[in-house]
Motif scaffolding. Sequence first.
Motif, short mmCIF file in Angstrom:
data_model
loop_
_atom_site.label_atom_id
_atom_site.label_comp_id
_atom_site.label_asym_id
_atom_site.label_seq_id
_atom_site.Cartn_x
_atom_site.Cartn_y
_atom_site.Cartn_z
N GLN A 1 17.40 -0.40 -8.18
CA GLN A 1 16.91 0.83 -8.81
C GLN A 1 16.60 0.61 -10.28
O GLN A 1 15.62 1.16 -10.81
N GLU A 2 17.39 -0.21 -10.94
CA GLU A 2 17.11 -0.55 -12.34
C GLU A 2 15.79 -1.30 -12.44
O GLU A 2 15.00 -1.08 -13.37
N PHE A 3 15.56 -2.18 -11.47
CA PHE A 3 14.30 -2.93 -11.44
C PHE A 3 13.13 -1.97 -11.22
O PHE A 3 12.10 -2.08 -11.90
N ILE A 4 13.27 -1.02 -10.30
CA ILE A 4 12.21 -0.06 -10.02
C ILE A 4 11.91 0.78 -11.26
O ILE A 4 10.74 1.07 -11.56
N SER A 5 12.95 1.18 -11.98
CA SER A 5 12.76 2.01 -13.18
C SER A 5 11.84 1.33 -14.18
O SER A 5 10.98 1.97 -14.80
N LEU A 6 12.00 0.02 -14.32
CA LEU A 6 11.15 -0.73 -15.26
C LEU A 6 9.79 -1.04 -14.66
O LEU A 6 8.76 -0.86 -15.31
N GLU A 7 9.79 -1.49 -13.42
CA GLU A 7 8.56 -1.93 -12.77
C GLU A 7 7.59 -0.77 -12.54
O GLU A 7 6.37 -0.93 -12.63
N SER A 8 8.14 0.41 -12.24
CA SER A 8 7.29 1.56 -11.90
C SER A 8 6.43 2.04 -13.07
O SER A 8 5.47 2.79 -12.87
N LYS A 9 6.77 1.61 -14.28
CA LYS A 9 5.95 1.98 -15.44
C LYS A 9 4.55 1.39 -15.33
O LYS A 9 3.62 1.88 -15.96
N LYS A 10 4.41 0.34 -14.52
CA LYS A 10 3.10 -0.31 -14.34
C LYS A 10 2.27 0.39 -13.26
O LYS A 10 1.09 0.08 -13.09
N ASN B 1 1.51 3.64 -12.82
CA ASN B 1 0.77 4.86 -13.18
C ASN B 1 1.09 6.01 -12.23
O ASN B 1 0.20 6.69 -11.71
N TYR B 2 2.38 6.18 -12.01
CA TYR B 2 2.84 7.21 -11.07
C TYR B 2 4.19 7.71 -11.52
O TYR B 2 5.11 6.93 -11.75
N ASP B 3 4.32 9.02 -11.68
CA ASP B 3 5.56 9.62 -12.15
C ASP B 3 6.41 10.08 -10.96
O ASP B 3 6.14 11.12 -10.35
N GLY C 1 14.28 -6.72 -1.57
CA GLY C 1 13.98 -5.31 -1.74
C GLY C 1 12.53 -5.00 -1.40
O GLY C 1 11.67 -5.87 -1.50
N THR C 2 12.29 -3.76 -1.00
CA THR C 2 10.91 -3.36 -0.71
C THR C 2 10.81 -1.84 -0.64
O THR C 2 11.81 -1.13 -0.78
N VAL C 3 9.60 -1.36 -0.38
CA VAL C 3 9.32 0.06 -0.26
C VAL C 3 8.90 0.35 1.18
O VAL C 3 8.32 -0.51 1.84
N SER C 4 9.19 1.54 1.65
CA SER C 4 8.70 1.95 2.97
C SER C 4 7.23 2.34 2.82
O SER C 4 6.88 3.11 1.93
N GLY C 5 6.39 1.79 3.68
CA GLY C 5 4.97 2.05 3.56
C GLY C 5 4.39 1.27 2.39
O GLY C 5 4.74 0.11 2.16
N LYS C 6 3.54 1.93 1.63
CA LYS C 6 2.92 1.30 0.47
C LYS C 6 3.26 2.06 -0.80
O LYS C 6 3.61 3.24 -0.76
N LEU C 7 3.14 1.38 -1.92
CA LEU C 7 3.36 2.03 -3.19
C LEU C 7 2.23 3.01 -3.48
O LEU C 7 1.10 2.84 -3.01
N PRO C 8 2.50 4.04 -4.28
CA PRO C 8 1.46 5.01 -4.62
C PRO C 8 0.28 4.36 -5.33
O PRO C 8 0.44 3.36 -6.05
N LYS C 9 -0.91 4.91 -5.12
CA LYS C 9 -2.14 4.49 -5.81
C LYS C 9 -2.43 3.00 -5.60
O LYS C 9 -2.99 2.34 -6.48
N ASN C 10 -2.01 2.48 -4.44
CA ASN C 10 -2.27 1.08 -4.08
C ASN C 10 -1.70 0.08 -5.08
O ASN C 10 -2.22 -1.02 -5.25
N ALA C 11 -0.64 0.49 -5.77
CA ALA C 11 0.03 -0.43 -6.70
C ALA C 11 0.66 -1.58 -5.91
O ALA C 11 0.96 -1.45 -4.72
#
Length: 255
Positions: A42-51, A53-55, A80-90
């Motif tokens: 979750q700490e990794f996601i907090s930093l990585e998700s800044k790239k 462009n999705y809040d 680690g991974t996400v279910s489906g795909k990341l938003p906006k094709n990230a």
Amino acid sequence: MDKQFLFNFKTDISSFKISSNLNNPFSTSITEIAKIAAKEFQEFISLESKKWNYDFGTQRGKMFGILVVKKQDNTYCYLGTVSGKLPKNAICEKFIPSVFDESVDDFFINKGMKKLSDIGNQIKKANNPSEIISLKEKRKQKSVSLQKQLFKNYYFLNLSGKQKNILEIFDESGHGKPPAASGECAAPKLLQYAIENQLKPIALTEFWWGSSAENKEKENRAYYQACKNRCRPILEYMLEDTELYNKKEEGTKTQ
């Protein structure tokens, strides 16, 4: 094995008692090692998700998952991974990718989706009611055919190294036809990578990340069991236990 997917623990886990058996993905029981891995992820996601462009705080959240694994040198790390795909094709290069290879059969899935989109545009432009009905039926039939072709090319391994596609897995499980997006949840993707790369699955958990504005049943950072409709037949096949879901504990989440 691509080491870019391996997350090393930042936390000192040397004093932890770590089970040698994987927890039941349908149980509400979360092991301590899984919680540690999830919090680090979750700490990794907090930093990585800044790239991306999705809040996640204001827009719809996503389900993520981690799998603690034991390497052949008897040390531990996690995937680690996400279910489906990341938003906006990230894209995140550290996330375990989909089991399905989009390049198979000359990118049939991309070409098929393009055809469906074209029919959709034809429907928007059509004025004749009978033509619209005909186009909608054509789109429906092509969609069903494309979904079936997709599942035929979606293969999963079990612990014994045997391989079956999603249609075979669901058919033999007696659960009927697989729902759309079967195979794209975090749990089967993580287990597939572990089995392929001789990594022993130790602890698995999934959690919701972000807003629950459009999904009141999900809470930010809460842990959830693997889903029944899409994951039950696949996970029971992969882990070679047809009673996994029946062994689950009651409840839907644990904080």
